[in-house]
Design an enzyme around this catalytic site. Structure first.
Site, PDB file in Angstrom:
ATOM      1  N   ASP A 184       0.946  -0.758  -0.051  1.00  0.00           N
ATOM      2  CA  ASP A 184       0.061  -0.090   0.084  1.00  0.00           C
ATOM      3  C   ASP A 184       0.749   1.404   0.033  1.00  0.00           C
ATOM      4  O   ASP A 184       2.048   1.178   0.383  1.00  0.00           O
ATOM      5  CB  ASP A 184      -1.202  -0.283   1.206  1.00  0.00           C
ATOM      6  CG  ASP A 184      -2.089   1.287   1.238  1.00  0.00           C
ATOM      7  OD1 ASP A 184      -3.190   0.362   0.786  1.00  0.00           O
ATOM      8  OD2 ASP A 184      -1.551   2.466   0.744  1.00  0.00           O
ATOM      9  N   LYS A 217     -18.866  -9.434 -11.478  1.00  0.00           N
ATOM     10  CA  LYS A 217     -19.278  -8.333 -10.276  1.00  0.00           C
ATOM     11  C   LYS A 217     -19.921  -7.290 -10.736  1.00  0.00           C
ATOM     12  O   LYS A 217     -20.961  -6.798  -9.596  1.00  0.00           O
ATOM     13  CB  LYS A 217     -17.645  -8.075 -10.029  1.00  0.00           C
ATOM     14  CG  LYS A 217     -17.785  -6.895  -9.290  1.00  0.00           C
ATOM     15  CD  LYS A 217     -18.057  -7.697  -7.337  1.00  0.00           C
ATOM     16  CE  LYS A 217     -18.495  -6.510  -6.186  1.00  0.00           C
ATOM     17  NZ  LYS A 217     -17.189  -6.619  -5.869  1.00  0.00           N
ATOM     18  N   GLY A 231     -35.963  -1.271   4.592  1.00  0.00           N
ATOM     19  CA  GLY A 231     -35.417  -0.190   6.071  1.00  0.00           C
ATOM     20  C   GLY A 231     -34.975   1.008   5.077  1.00  0.00           C
ATOM     21  O   GLY A 231     -34.908   1.133   4.808  1.00  0.00           O
ATOM     22  N   CYS A 240     -19.741  -0.331  -1.972  1.00  0.00           N
ATOM     23  CA  CYS A 240     -19.910  -0.682  -3.264  1.00  0.00           C
ATOM     24  C   CYS A 240     -21.231  -0.835  -3.832  1.00  0.00           C
ATOM     25  O   CYS A 240     -21.241   0.231  -5.443  1.00  0.00           O
ATOM     26  CB  CYS A 240     -19.869  -2.833  -2.390  1.00  0.00           C
ATOM     27  SG  CYS A 240     -17.931  -2.434  -1.914  1.00  0.00           S
ATOM     28  N   LYS A 243     -21.720   2.583  -5.332  1.00  0.00           N
ATOM     29  CA  LYS A 243     -20.835   3.275  -6.201  1.00  0.00           C
ATOM     30  C   LYS A 243     -21.330   2.125  -7.762  1.00  0.00           C
ATOM     31  O   LYS A 243     -21.588   2.973  -9.047  1.00  0.00           O
ATOM     32  CB  LYS A 243     -20.200   2.656  -5.483  1.00  0.00           C
ATOM     33  CG  LYS A 243     -18.456   2.932  -6.695  1.00  0.00           C
ATOM     34  CD  LYS A 243     -17.521   2.714  -5.813  1.00  0.00           C
ATOM     35  CE  LYS A 243     -17.206   1.501  -5.174  1.00  0.00           C
ATOM     36  NZ  LYS A 243     -16.469   0.324  -6.582  1.00  0.00           N
ATOM     37  N   ARG A 253     -18.882   4.569   5.045  1.00  0.00           N
ATOM     38  CA  ARG A 253     -19.575   5.723   3.953  1.00  0.00           C
ATOM     39  C   ARG A 253     -20.470   5.137   3.364  1.00  0.00           C
ATOM     40  O   ARG A 253     -20.898   3.874   3.370  1.00  0.00           O
ATOM     41  CB  ARG A 253     -18.154   4.699   2.904  1.00  0.00           C
ATOM     42  CG  ARG A 253     -16.501   5.183   3.365  1.00  0.00           C
ATOM     43  CD  ARG A 253     -15.421   4.085   2.115  1.00  0.00           C
ATOM     44  NE  ARG A 253     -15.886   3.289   2.508  1.00  0.00           N
ATOM     45  CZ  ARG A 253     -14.361   2.154   2.382  1.00  0.00           C
ATOM     46  NH1 ARG A 253     -14.040   2.761   1.041  1.00  0.00           N
ATOM     47  NH2 ARG A 253     -14.556   1.099   2.356  1.00  0.00           N
TER      48      ARG A 253
HETATM   49  C1  UGA Z   1     -21.653  -5.915  -1.412  1.00  0.00           C
HETATM   50  C2  UGA Z   1     -22.099  -6.998  -1.567  1.00  0.00           C
HETATM   51  O1  UGA Z   1     -22.966  -7.900  -0.863  1.00  0.00           O
HETATM   52  C3  UGA Z   1     -20.542  -7.981  -1.854  1.00  0.00           C
HETATM   53  O2  UGA Z   1     -21.109  -9.238  -2.586  1.00  0.00           O
HETATM   54  C4  UGA Z   1     -19.230  -7.364  -2.509  1.00  0.00           C
HETATM   55  O3  UGA Z   1     -18.758  -8.398  -2.436  1.00  0.00           O
HETATM   56  C5  UGA Z   1     -19.183  -5.898  -2.286  1.00  0.00           C
HETATM   57  O4  UGA Z   1     -20.970  -5.234  -1.754  1.00  0.00           O
HETATM   58  C6  UGA Z   1     -18.648  -5.328  -2.605  1.00  0.00           C
HETATM   59  O5  UGA Z   1     -18.668  -5.340  -4.158  1.00  0.00           O
HETATM   60  O6  UGA Z   1     -17.425  -5.329  -2.690  1.00  0.00           O
HETATM   61  P1  UGA Z   1     -21.323  -5.008   1.174  1.00  0.00           P
HETATM   62  O7  UGA Z   1     -20.895  -3.052   1.124  1.00  0.00           O
HETATM   63  O8  UGA Z   1     -20.200  -5.423   2.687  1.00  0.00           O
HETATM   64  O9  UGA Z   1     -21.203  -6.008   0.616  1.00  0.00           O
HETATM   65  O10 UGA Z   1     -22.281  -4.640   1.912  1.00  0.00           O
HETATM   66  P2  UGA Z   1     -23.859  -5.594   2.108  1.00  0.00           P
HETATM   67  O11 UGA Z   1     -23.793  -6.691   2.668  1.00  0.00           O
HETATM   68  O12 UGA Z   1     -24.059  -6.017   0.371  1.00  0.00           O
HETATM   69  O13 UGA Z   1     -25.455  -4.835   2.412  1.00  0.00           O
HETATM   70  C7  UGA Z   1     -24.685  -3.530   1.901  1.00  0.00           C
HETATM   71  C8  UGA Z   1     -26.326  -2.570   2.475  1.00  0.00           C
HETATM   72  O14 UGA Z   1     -26.942  -2.543   1.892  1.00  0.00           O
HETATM   73  C9  UGA Z   1     -26.525  -2.019   3.861  1.00  0.00           C
HETATM   74  O15 UGA Z   1     -25.978  -0.964   3.828  1.00  0.00           O
HETATM   75  C10 UGA Z   1     -27.498  -3.382   4.476  1.00  0.00           C
HETATM   76  O16 UGA Z   1     -27.865  -2.992   5.698  1.00  0.00           O
HETATM   77  C11 UGA Z   1     -28.226  -3.297   2.974  1.00  0.00           C
HETATM   78  N1  UGA Z   1     -29.216  -4.424   3.327  1.00  0.00           N
HETATM   79  C12 UGA Z   1     -28.819  -5.151   2.990  1.00  0.00           C
HETATM   80  C13 UGA Z   1     -30.678  -3.597   3.111  1.00  0.00           C
HETATM   81  O17 UGA Z   1     -30.373  -2.963   3.129  1.00  0.00           O
HETATM   82  N2  UGA Z   1     -31.537  -5.270   3.316  1.00  0.00           N
HETATM   83  C14 UGA Z   1     -31.044  -6.278   2.948  1.00  0.00           C
HETATM   84  O18 UGA Z   1     -31.712  -7.185   2.771  1.00  0.00           O
HETATM   85  C15 UGA Z   1     -29.484  -6.556   3.044  1.00  0.00           C
END
Ligand code: UGA
Length: 446
Positions: A30, A208, A257, A264, A267, A331
């Site tokens: 990094d 992806k 919710g 992720c 974006k 973020r």
């Molecule tokens: C997301 C993807 O789920 C991963 O598979 C991916 O690798 C990652 O982005 C990435 O591109 O690096 P992440 O950003 O860690 O993962 O978070 P998530 O678990 O997907 O949740 C994202 C948002 O959706 C959170 O704010 C969560 O509260 C919300 N969410 C999730 C809901 O409002 N309802 C749901 O049913 C699920």
């Protein structure tokens, strides 16, 4: 195998530590020298369950090393994974400057045969640009193949997702590159018994973006259903559970919710739409997904305002600041936006989050921070739940009610059971479910 990982964010550091854990010699790189120094001391610069232990294991047994020198990554790795950030520009386009910079630096120091694998989430055709960039910069003796190896880990469960993935996707134009990546992933794929999906470069890149865009679509879909439920007295949790019993739909990512935040999904929805439209494919569906998501904040703040009449001079406790539980990542966190709106509306906001408060303090200066969930609600006119940390779901409802000036809870993540809240004497508004409690039949809007 000798592996380099450039970028020590969530994806980079988790990848590095997990690949060291399964037996590879890994160099994490990094350009932030301070960050590298703290990782070298065994400190992980963000909250991720289980990762500190894995990083320390790798440092102790010598299989994981870190360096601020990107050219060292090229010299060390049989594979160089590129895991740097790809933030969004104003237009929605992904900013690939860091990816290009790494490609150039790495290219100049490549020796022998190396696979450069992009793990950063990038628009389709980025791999071709990396290939071209490396071709221009690398010495004629260096042999390089570029591959796409998208990452699907979720923050908060990144170690488990990496060591026990649902699938590993590799896109490359050469069999040699595929075999090298297959070798690197063999210990993980064998243990997890998951598919190793081989595609061309563009297909892997698209998998992806399409996956993240689809997950976002599921969330916005159920949130729009929640709005319909609220107008009909139906219960979105039951609708989602019953929908999810259909294997064609599945139960995951149907939690209504406050909507999706994080680095992720927001974006990638924008970037995927931008890419599609650049290619002449109108993807207005994703525009709607984004619109529904942004509107969640308005709907939630309006719910709070409706139960309080006016926000001015009200004390509002806010539980949860991180964009989701088990991370300190703020973020695009809906909770931060809610905090800003409440303060703007004249409320006094007292926040509590189990891990994200140190990171939040510089970002929301007008908010008071409490040492625990009960201190946050002391004397509050309303509690707003923004992140579904398990400590909130198991809160002592009698204590919660007794600490508050008025037992009013607006739950943006449907953490509580409406009947239990009503039985405990709360006025309880949640997302896509009927409002409960003594005040619910009284007029709630001005
Ligand atoms: C997301 C993807 O789920 C991963 O598979 C991916 O690798 C990652 O982005 C990435 O591109 O690096 P992440 O950003 O860690 O993962 O978070 P998530 O678990 O997907 O949740 C994202 C948002 O959706 C959170 O704010 C969560 O509260 C919300 N969410 C999730 C809901 O409002 N309802 C749901 O049913 C699920």
């Amino acid at each position: 195998m000798r592996i380099s990982v450039v970028g020590t964010g969530h994806v980079g550091l988790t990848t590095a530590a997990c690949l060291a854990h399964v037996g590879h010699q890994v160099l994490g790189v990094d350009d932030d020298a301070e960050k590298v120094a703290s990782i070298a001391r065994g400190e992980v610069p963000f909250h991720e369950p289980g990762l500190t232990e894995l990083v320390r294991e790798g440092l102790d047994n010598g299989r994981l090393r870190v360096s601020p020198d990107a050219s060292a990554a090229a010299r060390h790795g049989d594979i160089v994974f590129v895991c740097v950030g790809t933030p969004t520009k104003e237009s929605g386009e992904a900013n690939l400057v860091q990816v290009e910079r790494v490609a150039r630096v790495v290219a100049r120091s490549l020796e022998g045969y190396t696979v450069v694998a992009e793990k950063s989430t990038v628009p389709v055709e980025t791999g071709l640009w990396i290939q071209r960039t490396i071709g221009r910069e690398a010495s004629p003796d260096a042999e390089v193949d570029v591959a796409s190896n998208p990452e699907f880990l979720q923050e908060g469960r990144a170690v488990k997702d990496t060591l026990e993935p649902d699938r590993v996707v590799v896109g490359a134009e050469s069999e040699r590159a595929v075999e090298r990546l297959r070798e690197a992933y063999r210990p993980i794929v064998d243990r997890a018994g998951c598919p190793f999906v081989v595609t061309d470069l563009a297909t892997a890149e698209l998998i992806k973006h399409a996956s993240n865009a689809f997950l976002s679509t599921k969330i916005s879909f159920i949130n729009a259903v929640a709005d319909v439920c609220e107008r009909t007295g139906a219960d979105v949790e039951t609708v989602a559970a019953a929908m999810g019993l259909d294997p064609r739909i599945g139960p995951a990512f149907l939690r209504a919710g406050l909507g999706f935040g994080g680095e992720c999904l927001p974006k990638d929805v924008r970037a995927f739409r931008y890419t599609a439209e650049q290619l002449g494919v109108g993807f207005g569906l994703l525009g709607e997904v984004e619109r529904v998501n942004v509107a969640r904040i308005d709907a939630f703040v309006e719910k709070i305002r409706a139960v309080l009449w006016h926000l001015e001079d009200k004390r509002v406790a806010l539980w949860g600041l991180a964009f989701k539980p088990d991370t300190d990542d703020l973020r695009h966190s809906p909770a931060l936006e809610v905090a800003h709106r409440l303060v703007e509306g004249g409320a006094h906001v007292v926040a509590y989050d189990p891990v994200a408060m140190p990171a939040a303090k510089p970002l929301i200066g007008d908010v008071e921070f409490a040492a625990d969930p009960y201190e946050a609600v002391r004397g509050a006119d309303c509690l707003a739940v923004c992140t579904e940390w398990s400590v909130f779901a198991t809160a002592d409802l009698d204590r919660l009610r007794d600490e508050m000036a008025h037992p009013v809870v607006v739950d943006g993540r449907n953490v509580f059971h409406p009947a239990a809240m009503a039985a405990a004497g709360f006025t309880y508004a949640s997302m896509g479910r009927p409002t409960q409690g003594p005040d619910h039949d009284k007029p709630l809007s001005t």
